[in-house]
Design an enzyme around this catalytic site. Structure first.
Site, PDB file in Angstrom:
ATOM      1  N   TYR A 142       0.819  -1.204   0.000  1.00 16.28           N
ATOM      2  CA  TYR A 142       0.000   0.000   0.000  1.00 16.28           C
ATOM      3  C   TYR A 142       0.862   1.267   0.000  1.00 16.28           C
ATOM      4  CZ  TYR A 142       1.094  -1.027   4.882  1.00 16.28           C
ATOM      5  OH  TYR A 142       1.752  -1.347   6.046  1.00 16.28           O
ATOM      6  N   SER A 176       7.332   1.586  11.623  1.00 14.51           N
ATOM      7  CA  SER A 176       6.766   0.328  11.147  1.00 14.51           C
ATOM      8  C   SER A 176       5.276   0.311  11.455  1.00 14.51           C
ATOM      9  CB  SER A 176       7.462  -0.851  11.831  1.00 14.51           C
ATOM     10  OG  SER A 176       7.167  -0.851  13.229  1.00 14.51           O
ATOM     11  N   LYS A 177       4.631  -0.807  11.155  1.00 17.44           N
ATOM     12  CA  LYS A 177       3.186  -0.911  11.364  1.00 17.44           C
ATOM     13  C   LYS A 177       2.801  -0.678  12.820  1.00 17.44           C
ATOM     14  CE  LYS A 177       2.052  -3.973   7.512  1.00 17.44           C
ATOM     15  NZ  LYS A 177       1.511  -5.290   7.122  1.00 17.44           N
ATOM     16  N   ARG A 178       3.643  -1.135  13.725  1.00 16.05           N
ATOM     17  CA  ARG A 178       3.279  -1.007  15.140  1.00 16.05           C
ATOM     18  C   ARG A 178       3.300   0.450  15.607  1.00 16.05           C
ATOM     19  NH1 ARG A 178       8.744  -2.466  15.654  1.00 16.05           N
ATOM     20  NH2 ARG A 178       9.929  -1.242  17.186  1.00 16.05           N
TER      21      ARG A 178
END
Length: 469
Positions: A14, A238-240
């Site tokens: 994405y 990051s995603k976290r």
């Protein structure tokens, strides 16, 4: 000279926060100088590139409002051009076929590491004149052995790399497909890109790309390598930390201009100013003012900015985005008040459009139950008299508008000899199902006569049934 910038994502996932910031900086720089902003999809990684990722990138750019002037260009549509350039470099002697096997390269690197040398290709195929039977060769760029590359980086300043530190990189794989460092050079050259603004993780590629451009007789663009974004713990975002898809922020109820406002301040500043409109960003942005150090992602600040833009944005514009979130709740925005009026009534208490949609669904959808705590306190036998009086007086109103509604609620409280809250709060629960809504006069005005009276009747029936026996 007309400024030409480009955003060139790889469609292997994405559009994330870091990519969106890069796109924003490139877009702002082009817009400020009346230049051209190009979108290029670098999809030569055939194994990892997907149509879904391309769509996610295009959707994210559209939602953010980062309209591009040229493109999108797809590298997979330009293989003939890359093949021609590779052949040109071979014919010039600036590239050569390499027949080394994986095992041979692994052994070479192991020996170098044993000698405590930096692992790098040693150019052993540079002077090979005969092909190796049964081996499909790669093509390597013949990097200059001497001299240095000077990068006059707009953000980092003067960066000098000795050519002796660089090995001969692969520009075409054994199947003939071009590699990133070749395609990006050809594209920037052909598309006349004169300013490359990108993350500093690309800095190691820049000297190699400059050498290829010089071998082709092209003038390298100006480079601006933007420091990375870090999470609150100092690690790479990051995603976290919140490095999710840009469209996740849409789904979480953020306005695109709030996210852009936040991203522009991640690595760039204009004095102490925190709030920027899109027009202000364009007028004030300058690549020279990009910070040299990494930025830290702060979700709380993003939320604060979102609330500010909800509070101070044009209600019609905010309502345009609110409609999507109402739809996600199964609400048809035409089945109730104008969403722009709902925005005005709800914007002080709602930090996201998801919150606003959830808090406003009662304007559009029938109530099939009440908040248990609110009903236990407010929909009681004691409040039935007030609700009945309200029903009759509201039904008799000739004009359904805020002043008359406010006066009616006050009049009922005075007639019954109770505090305003003793009337307004049961009324609020009756019409909204909860104990929280905009001011009661605004709530009733938005809800309308028919729904208000029907819900008062429904609440009185609820009280009657709940107090039986």
């Amino acid at each position: 000279m007309t400024i030409r910038t480009r955003f060139a994502p790889s469609p292997t996932g994405y559009l994330h926060v870091g990519g969106a910031r890069t796109a924003l900086f490139c877009w702002l720089f082009a817009r400020k100088h009346g230049g051209t902003f190009i979108l290029r999809i670098e999809d030569t990684d055939l194994e990892r590139s997907t149509a879904e990722s391309v769509n996610a990138i295009l959707e994210g750019m559209t939602w953010l409002g980062l309209e591009y002037d040229e493109g999108p260009f797809y590298q997979t549509h330009r293989f003939d051009r890359y093949e021609a350039v590779i052949q040109q470099l071979l014919d010039q002697g600036d590239a050569y076929h390499c027949y080394c096997s994986k095992e041979e390269l692994d052994a070479m690197r192991a020996e170098q590491m044993e000698r405590k040398e930096k692992p790098r290709y040693d150019g052993r195929c540079r002077h090979r004149t005969e092909p190796r039977e049964g081996v499909a060769p790669v093509v390597r760029f013949r990097n200059p052995d001497e001299g240095e590359i000077v990068i006059d980086d707009i953000v980092r300043g003067r960066v000098v790399i000795k050519n002796s530190e660089l090995d001969d990189l692969i520009i075409a794989r054994s199947d003939g497909s071009p590699t990133y460092n070749l395609t990006v050079v050809v594209d920037d050259w052909d598309m006349k890109v004169d300013h490359v603004i990108r993350g500093d993780d690309h800095l190691n590629n820049t000297p190699r790309q400059i050498n290829i451009l010089k071998a082709l007789g092209a003038t390298p663009p100006r480079y601006a390598h933007v420091p990375m974004i870090l999470g609150s713990d100092g690690a790479r975002l990051s995603k976290r930390h919140g490095a999710v898809s840009v469209m996740q922020y849409r789904d979480d109820g953020y306005l695109p201009e709030a996210l852009l406002n936040y991203l522009v301040r991640l690595g760039w500043s204009h004095g102490d100013q925190e709030i920027f409109s899109i027009d202000e960003m364009i007028a004030l942005f300058d690549v020279d003012n990009i910070n040299h150090s990494a930025s830290t992602f702060n979700p709380e600040k993003l939320l604060w900015l979102n609330h500010h833009h909800i509070m101070h944005g044009d209600p019609t514009h905010v309502a345009h985005h609110l409609r999507y979130h109402l739809g996600q709740l199964g609400v048809d925005p035409t089945d109730g008040p104008e969403p722009a009026d709902v925005v005005v009534a709800q914007r002080e208490r709602c930090k996201t459009l998801v919150e606003m949609a959830q808090a406003s669904a009662f304007f559009y959808k029938d109530i099939h139950g009440y908040d248990e705590k609110a009903a236990k306190k407010n929909l009681t036998a004691d409040s039935a008299t007030a609700l009945a009086a309200l029903h009759d007086k509201l039904a008799a109103l000739s004009q359904w508008e805020k002043v008359a509604l406010h006066e009616t609620v006050n009049a009922v409280a005075e007639e019954l000899g109770i505090k305003l809250g003793g009337v307004a709060q049961p009324l609020r629960v009756a019409v909204s199902g909860t104990s929280v809504s905009p001011p009661i006069d605004a709530t009733l005005a938005l809800l309308g006569r028919e729904k208000t009276l029907a819900r008062l009747q429904q609440a009185m029936e609820y009280i009657k049934n709940s107090t039986k026996g």
